[in-house]
Scaffold this motif. Structure first.
Motif, PDB file in Angstrom:
ATOM      1  N   MET A  81      54.078  -9.563   5.013  1.00 17.66           N
ATOM      2  CA  MET A  81      53.147 -10.692   4.962  1.00 17.66           C
ATOM      3  C   MET A  81      53.222 -11.590   6.200  1.00 17.66           C
ATOM      4  N   PHE A  82      54.422 -11.901   6.708  1.00 23.48           N
ATOM      5  CA  PHE A  82      54.532 -12.804   7.863  1.00 23.48           C
ATOM      6  C   PHE A  82      53.740 -12.289   9.070  1.00 23.48           C
ATOM      7  N   PRO A  83      53.978 -11.046   9.544  1.00 16.45           N
ATOM      8  CA  PRO A  83      53.200 -10.604  10.714  1.00 16.45           C
ATOM      9  C   PRO A  83      51.720 -10.382  10.401  1.00 16.45           C
ATOM     10  N   LEU A  84      51.407  -9.938   9.184  1.00 19.28           N
ATOM     11  CA  LEU A  84      50.001  -9.724   8.826  1.00 19.28           C
ATOM     12  C   LEU A  84      49.220 -11.031   8.868  1.00 19.28           C
ATOM     13  N   ILE A  85      49.771 -12.074   8.292  1.00 20.06           N
ATOM     14  CA  ILE A  85      49.088 -13.365   8.273  1.00 20.06           C
ATOM     15  C   ILE A  85      48.986 -13.938   9.689  1.00 20.06           C
ATOM     16  N   ALA A  86      50.031 -13.775  10.483  1.00 17.49           N
ATOM     17  CA  ALA A  86      49.974 -14.241  11.879  1.00 17.49           C
ATOM     18  C   ALA A  86      48.899 -13.480  12.656  1.00 17.49           C
ATOM     19  N   TYR A  87      48.775 -12.192  12.398  1.00 10.14           N
ATOM     20  CA  TYR A  87      47.757 -11.392  13.074  1.00 10.14           C
ATOM     21  C   TYR A  87      46.350 -11.820  12.660  1.00 10.14           C
ATOM     22  N   ILE A  88      46.143 -12.024  11.369  1.00  9.65           N
ATOM     23  CA  ILE A  88      44.838 -12.477  10.876  1.00  9.65           C
ATOM     24  C   ILE A  88      44.488 -13.835  11.471  1.00  9.65           C
ATOM     25  N   ALA A  89      45.467 -14.742  11.525  1.00  8.10           N
ATOM     26  CA  ALA A  89      45.226 -16.068  12.103  1.00  8.10           C
ATOM     27  C   ALA A  89      44.878 -15.957  13.584  1.00  8.10           C
ATOM     28  N   ILE A 111      49.204 -20.306   4.432  1.00  9.11           N
ATOM     29  CA  ILE A 111      50.214 -20.558   3.410  1.00  9.11           C
ATOM     30  C   ILE A 111      49.665 -20.164   2.035  1.00  9.11           C
ATOM     31  N   VAL A 112      48.404 -20.498   1.779  1.00  6.72           N
ATOM     32  CA  VAL A 112      47.768 -20.120   0.509  1.00  6.72           C
ATOM     33  C   VAL A 112      47.731 -18.598   0.384  1.00  6.72           C
ATOM     34  N   LEU A 113      47.356 -17.918   1.458  1.00  7.88           N
ATOM     35  CA  LEU A 113      47.316 -16.454   1.448  1.00  7.88           C
ATOM     36  C   LEU A 113      48.707 -15.866   1.203  1.00  7.88           C
ATOM     37  N   LEU A 114      49.714 -16.433   1.837  1.00  5.35           N
ATOM     38  CA  LEU A 114      51.089 -15.974   1.645  1.00  5.35           C
ATOM     39  C   LEU A 114      51.534 -16.167   0.197  1.00  5.35           C
ATOM     40  N   GLU A 115      51.294 -17.346  -0.335  1.00  5.42           N
ATOM     41  CA  GLU A 115      51.701 -17.622  -1.721  1.00  5.42           C
ATOM     42  C   GLU A 115      50.977 -16.708  -2.707  1.00  5.42           C
ATOM     43  N   LEU A 116      49.679 -16.507  -2.502  1.00  2.00           N
ATOM     44  CA  LEU A 116      48.922 -15.619  -3.387  1.00  2.00           C
ATOM     45  C   LEU A 116      49.419 -14.182  -3.287  1.00  2.00           C
ATOM     46  N   GLY A 117      49.706 -13.727  -2.074  1.00  2.00           N
ATOM     47  CA  GLY A 117      50.216 -12.369  -1.889  1.00  2.00           C
ATOM     48  C   GLY A 117      51.564 -12.158  -2.549  1.00  2.00           C
ATOM     49  N   VAL A 118      52.451 -13.106  -2.384  1.00  2.00           N
ATOM     50  CA  VAL A 118      53.777 -12.999  -2.997  1.00  2.00           C
ATOM     51  C   VAL A 118      53.673 -13.067  -4.520  1.00  2.00           C
ATOM     52  N   TYR A 119      52.838 -13.976  -5.016  1.00  2.00           N
ATOM     53  CA  TYR A 119      52.646 -14.065  -6.474  1.00  2.00           C
ATOM     54  C   TYR A 119      52.093 -12.758  -7.034  1.00  2.00           C
ATOM     55  N   GLU A 120      51.062 -12.227  -6.413  1.00  2.00           N
ATOM     56  CA  GLU A 120      50.445 -10.998  -6.915  1.00  2.00           C
ATOM     57  C   GLU A 120      51.416  -9.827  -6.879  1.00  2.00           C
ATOM     58  N   MET A 121      52.214  -9.733  -5.818  1.00  2.00           N
ATOM     59  CA  MET A 121      53.183  -8.646  -5.738  1.00  2.00           C
ATOM     60  C   MET A 121      54.237  -8.786  -6.840  1.00  2.00           C
ATOM     61  N   LEU A 136      48.913 -21.816 -10.195  1.00  2.00           N
ATOM     62  CA  LEU A 136      48.158 -22.781  -9.401  1.00  2.00           C
ATOM     63  C   LEU A 136      48.698 -24.190  -9.569  1.00  2.00           C
ATOM     64  N   ASN A 137      48.942 -24.594 -10.796  1.00  2.00           N
ATOM     65  CA  ASN A 137      49.359 -25.970 -11.070  1.00  2.00           C
ATOM     66  C   ASN A 137      50.818 -26.238 -10.746  1.00  2.00           C
ATOM     67  N   GLN A 138      51.675 -25.284 -11.001  1.00  2.00           N
ATOM     68  CA  GLN A 138      53.099 -25.544 -10.822  1.00  2.00           C
ATOM     69  C   GLN A 138      53.636 -25.145  -9.461  1.00  2.00           C
ATOM     70  N   ARG A 139      52.994 -24.201  -8.779  1.00  2.00           N
ATOM     71  CA  ARG A 139      53.548 -23.748  -7.514  1.00  2.00           C
ATOM     72  C   ARG A 139      52.598 -23.916  -6.330  1.00  2.00           C
ATOM     73  N   LEU A 140      51.370 -23.448  -6.437  1.00  2.00           N
ATOM     74  CA  LEU A 140      50.494 -23.421  -5.268  1.00  2.00           C
ATOM     75  C   LEU A 140      50.112 -24.820  -4.793  1.00  2.00           C
ATOM     76  N   PHE A 141      49.621 -25.669  -5.676  1.00  2.00           N
ATOM     77  CA  PHE A 141      49.194 -27.006  -5.262  1.00  2.00           C
ATOM     78  C   PHE A 141      50.344 -27.861  -4.731  1.00  2.00           C
ATOM     79  N   PRO A 142      51.520 -27.887  -5.392  1.00  2.00           N
ATOM     80  CA  PRO A 142      52.633 -28.649  -4.804  1.00  2.00           C
ATOM     81  C   PRO A 142      53.099 -28.073  -3.462  1.00  2.00           C
ATOM     82  N   THR A 143      53.041 -26.754  -3.323  1.00  2.00           N
ATOM     83  CA  THR A 143      53.421 -26.123  -2.061  1.00  2.00           C
ATOM     84  C   THR A 143      52.461 -26.528  -0.952  1.00  2.00           C
TER      85      THR A 143
END
Length: 172
Positions: A81-89, A111-121, A136-143
């Motif tokens: 995820m780290f290099p993929l997201i950096a490449y997309i950015a 960061i949203v993409l990273l969190e969603l990817g990690v959650y889905e995996m 969404l309420n407990q992790r994504l929004f506070p993050t």
């Protein structure tokens, strides 16, 4: 000496994430919210967008593997995820202007993409049983709030550091 400062900066932010999690647990805020600092990912993005793209991807790969080894029980999520997201950015920034506001927004979306990817995996391999609305309420929004605060504080200094680094690479 200067060539060691950049890896030390990345190591500092890698350690800072861990220290943040250990010193500021969710109980401090009297809630069950999970604050996930993604400071290292933000630094990798700033390196990729303001410094040298290839080195940003390499740092993403190396620190993604290190992140997986130290913090997770599954090797490969952050390594991928780290290099993929950096490449997309970096590809997005070819279309958009590279001012600090746009880079900050791209960082938050990353960061949203990273969190969603990690959650889905984690959800797919049954590591978590948290449903999406709870996520969404407990992790994504506070993050997002935590990392926006980090970007507000550190965006300009990171931009300056990586622009100077890119200028020194062009001079050599």
């Amino acid at each position: 000496m200067r060539k060691y400062l950049l890896p030390l900066l990345f190591i500092l932010f890698f350690i800072l994430e861990s220290l943040f999690v250990q010193t500021l647990p969710a109980e401090v805020f009297n809630s069950e919210r999970i604050l996930a600092p993604r400071f290292l990912m933000i630094v990798i993005l700033f390196m990729t967008l303001y410094g040298h793209r290839d080195q940003g991807l390499i740092y993403g790969l190396v620190f993604g593997l290190l992140f997986d080894v130290v913090y997770t029980e599954i090797i490969g999520i952050y390594l991928f995820m780290f290099p993929l997201i950096a490449y997309i950015a970096s590809k997005l920034m070819r279309i958009l202007q590279s001012n600090i506001v746009v880079v900050s927004v791209i960082s938050i979306l990353s960061i949203v993409l990273l969190e969603l990817g990690v959650y889905e995996m984690n959800y797919l391999i049954n590591v978590t049983n948290m449903d999406f609305s709870l996520f969404l309420n407990q992790r994504l929004f506070p993050t997002i709030v935590l990392n926006v605060a980090f970007i507000i504080i550190f965006a300009y200094p990171l931009k300056r550091i990586f622009e100077k680094y890119a200028a020194s690479l062009r001079e050599d």
